[in-house]
Design a protein around this motif. Structure first.
Motif, mmCIF file in Angstrom:
data_model
loop_
_atom_site.group_PDB
_atom_site.id
_atom_site.type_symbol
_atom_site.label_atom_id
_atom_site.label_comp_id
_atom_site.label_asym_id
_atom_site.label_seq_id
_atom_site.Cartn_x
_atom_site.Cartn_y
_atom_site.Cartn_z
ATOM 1 N N ALA A 39 40.523 47.354 42.062
ATOM 2 C CA ALA A 39 39.657 46.654 40.991
ATOM 3 C C ALA A 39 38.608 47.288 40.607
ATOM 4 C CB ALA A 39 39.477 45.503 40.376
ATOM 5 N N LEU A 40 37.967 48.188 41.625
ATOM 6 C CA LEU A 40 36.836 49.240 41.295
ATOM 7 C C LEU A 40 37.806 50.219 41.712
ATOM 8 C CD1 LEU A 40 33.591 49.127 42.108
ATOM 9 C CD2 LEU A 40 34.104 49.645 44.786
ATOM 10 N N ALA A 41 38.764 51.126 42.187
ATOM 11 C CA ALA A 41 39.260 51.615 42.131
ATOM 12 C C ALA A 41 39.364 52.214 40.639
ATOM 13 C CB ALA A 41 40.638 51.938 43.462
ATOM 14 N N LEU A 42 39.784 51.054 40.039
ATOM 15 C CA LEU A 42 40.834 51.223 38.899
ATOM 16 C C LEU A 42 38.662 51.747 38.068
ATOM 17 C CD1 LEU A 42 42.362 51.113 36.180
ATOM 18 C CD2 LEU A 42 41.892 48.451 36.377
ATOM 19 N N TYR A 43 38.362 51.076 38.081
ATOM 20 C CA TYR A 43 36.730 51.794 37.168
ATOM 21 C C TYR A 43 36.644 52.954 36.955
ATOM 22 C CZ TYR A 43 32.194 50.705 35.556
ATOM 23 O OH TYR A 43 30.882 51.599 35.145
ATOM 24 N N VAL A 44 36.593 53.195 38.864
ATOM 25 C CA VAL A 44 36.418 54.934 38.825
ATOM 26 C C VAL A 44 37.201 55.833 38.567
ATOM 27 C CG1 VAL A 44 35.899 56.475 40.873
ATOM 28 C CG2 VAL A 44 35.322 54.187 41.125
ATOM 29 N N ILE A 45 38.360 55.440 38.483
ATOM 30 C CA ILE A 45 39.455 55.819 37.650
ATOM 31 C C ILE A 45 39.188 56.193 36.719
ATOM 32 C CG2 ILE A 45 42.072 56.393 36.778
ATOM 33 C CD1 ILE A 45 42.570 54.867 40.022
ATOM 34 N N ARG A 46 38.791 54.942 35.461
ATOM 35 C CA ARG A 46 38.301 55.046 34.043
ATOM 36 C C ARG A 46 37.492 56.130 34.305
ATOM 37 N NH1 ARG A 46 39.746 48.327 32.230
ATOM 38 N NH2 ARG A 46 42.104 48.678 32.429
ATOM 39 N N GLY A 62 27.523 51.377 40.992
ATOM 40 C CA GLY A 62 27.157 50.588 40.465
ATOM 41 C C GLY A 62 27.135 49.499 38.907
ATOM 42 N N GLY A 63 28.218 49.923 37.761
ATOM 43 C CA GLY A 63 28.278 49.522 36.802
ATOM 44 C C GLY A 63 29.516 48.151 36.733
ATOM 45 N N ALA A 64 30.132 48.579 38.003
ATOM 46 C CA ALA A 64 31.831 47.174 37.973
ATOM 47 C C ALA A 64 31.137 45.869 38.543
ATOM 48 C CB ALA A 64 32.674 47.598 38.743
ATOM 49 N N ASP A 65 31.362 45.043 37.551
ATOM 50 C CA ASP A 65 31.459 43.138 38.303
ATOM 51 C C ASP A 65 32.759 42.946 38.042
ATOM 52 O OD1 ASP A 65 29.733 41.400 38.882
ATOM 53 O OD2 ASP A 65 30.457 40.220 36.921
ATOM 54 N N ILE A 66 33.563 42.643 39.095
ATOM 55 C CA ILE A 66 34.168 42.070 39.901
ATOM 56 C C ILE A 66 34.339 40.720 39.929
ATOM 57 C CG2 ILE A 66 36.783 42.404 41.350
ATOM 58 C CD1 ILE A 66 35.759 45.604 41.455
ATOM 59 N N THR A 67 35.059 39.805 40.157
ATOM 60 C CA THR A 67 35.633 38.606 40.431
ATOM 61 C C THR A 67 36.998 37.809 40.382
ATOM 62 O OG1 THR A 67 34.576 36.108 40.502
ATOM 63 C CG2 THR A 67 35.215 37.335 38.404
ATOM 64 N N ILE A 68 37.016 36.759 41.095
ATOM 65 C CA ILE A 68 38.799 36.432 41.165
ATOM 66 C C ILE A 68 38.379 34.921 40.636
ATOM 67 C CG2 ILE A 68 40.364 35.713 42.979
ATOM 68 C CD1 ILE A 68 39.900 37.193 44.549
ATOM 69 N N ARG A 69 39.830 34.713 39.800
ATOM 70 C CA ARG A 69 39.583 33.162 38.549
ATOM 71 C C ARG A 69 41.200 32.395 38.628
ATOM 72 N NH1 ARG A 69 37.140 35.494 33.845
ATOM 73 N NH2 ARG A 69 38.472 35.750 32.063
ATOM 74 N N TYR A 70 41.260 32.099 38.946
ATOM 75 C CA TYR A 70 42.662 31.206 38.110
ATOM 76 C C TYR A 70 43.133 30.918 36.756
ATOM 77 C CZ TYR A 70 44.255 31.593 43.746
ATOM 78 O OH TYR A 70 44.354 31.727 44.985
ATOM 79 N N GLU A 71 43.866 31.182 36.354
ATOM 80 C CA GLU A 71 43.561 31.097 35.117
ATOM 81 C C GLU A 71 46.048 30.469 35.249
ATOM 82 O OE1 GLU A 71 43.911 34.475 33.079
ATOM 83 O OE2 GLU A 71 41.281 33.730 32.517
ATOM 84 N N GLY A 72 46.415 29.252 34.577
ATOM 85 C CA GLY A 72 47.550 29.527 34.880
ATOM 86 C C GLY A 72 48.301 28.931 35.788
ATOM 87 N N GLY A 73 47.169 28.725 37.042
ATOM 88 C CA GLY A 73 47.792 28.649 38.406
ATOM 89 C C GLY A 73 47.809 30.392 39.172
#
Length: 221
Positions: A39-46, A62-73
């Motif tokens: 996800a951080l790599a994706l941010y750097v690419i973007r 420094g501009g990337a905020d990344i977390t993990i959650r569950y949606e619908g399992g």
């Protein structure tokens, strides 16, 4: 206070597969550290940053905020509020992740995010330095391993199932080389934490490993 499980071990030990299953069994969040790096790599690419420009990469992270959650399992990796699951498995993102992950400041950024995630939720996290560096205060630590030949046979079976040609001895040699590099790297080498429970899966089925870890956590019979 959140309950954290740290799972470390060498390549091919089945850490991710087992950790996901234990998370489901114990109703925990599985923290996929590899997906967070992607996800951080994706941010750097973007942001259009050249991975060779280390200084710019560090500034951009420094501009990337990344977390993990569950949606619908389903586990969802969230980058600055956006579900980015559909963008993480491309070759471009994988290549960028490999390029930026050795940068100490990049690792420090991810460790900060991983610790914040662990502090706010009951979770299980796997890697090579989770119990020793990322979550040294985890209530339960597991060191998951298996004989190199066993790990090579598992990988061989996976590749054959996909119809890919492969050589068992070469796979084993690659695994043993990876083990050496992981155990002798300068930053956060792979090692068993002093308070980790060793689980050798060489002669165990995946279900037996899951049950063993659940029992270690005090949740099983």
């Amino acid at each position: 206070m959140s309950y954290n499980i740290a799972v470390d071990g060498p390549a091919g030990a089945g850490k991710s597969t087992i950790a996901r299953a234990v998370a489901k069994r114990m109703n925990l969040i599985y923290v996929d550290t590899g997906a967070m790096y992607r996800a951080l790599a994706l941010y750097v690419i973007r942001c259009g940053v050249d991975p060779a420009d280390t200084k710019k990469v560090i500034e951009t992270c420094g501009g990337a905020d990344i977390t993990i959650r569950y949606e619908g399992g389903e586990q969802v990796v969230v980058l600055n509020g956006e579900n980015v699951n559909g963008f993480l498995r491309t070759e471009e993102v994988g290549g960028m992740a490999s390029s930026i992950s050795p940068i100490p400041q990049v690792r420090a950024k991810l460790v900060e995010l991983q610790r914040r995630l662990a502090a706010g939720s009951d979770c299980i996290m796997d890697g090579r330095d989770i119990g020793t560096c990322v979550l040294p205060g985890a209530q339960t630590k597991i060191y998951l391993t298996a004989d190199s030949l066993v790990r090579a046979k598992r990988r061989y079976a996976e590749l054959c199932a996909r119809g890919e040609e492969c050589d068992l001895e070469q796979i084993r040699a690659d695994i043993e080389k990876r083990d050496y590099m992981d155990m002798h790297r300068e930053t956060s080498p792979l090692r068993q934490a002093e308070d980790a429970v060793l689980v050798d899966t060489s002669d165990m089925t995946p279900e037996e490993v899951i049950e063993r870890i659940v029992r270690i956590c005090g949740q099983g019979a």
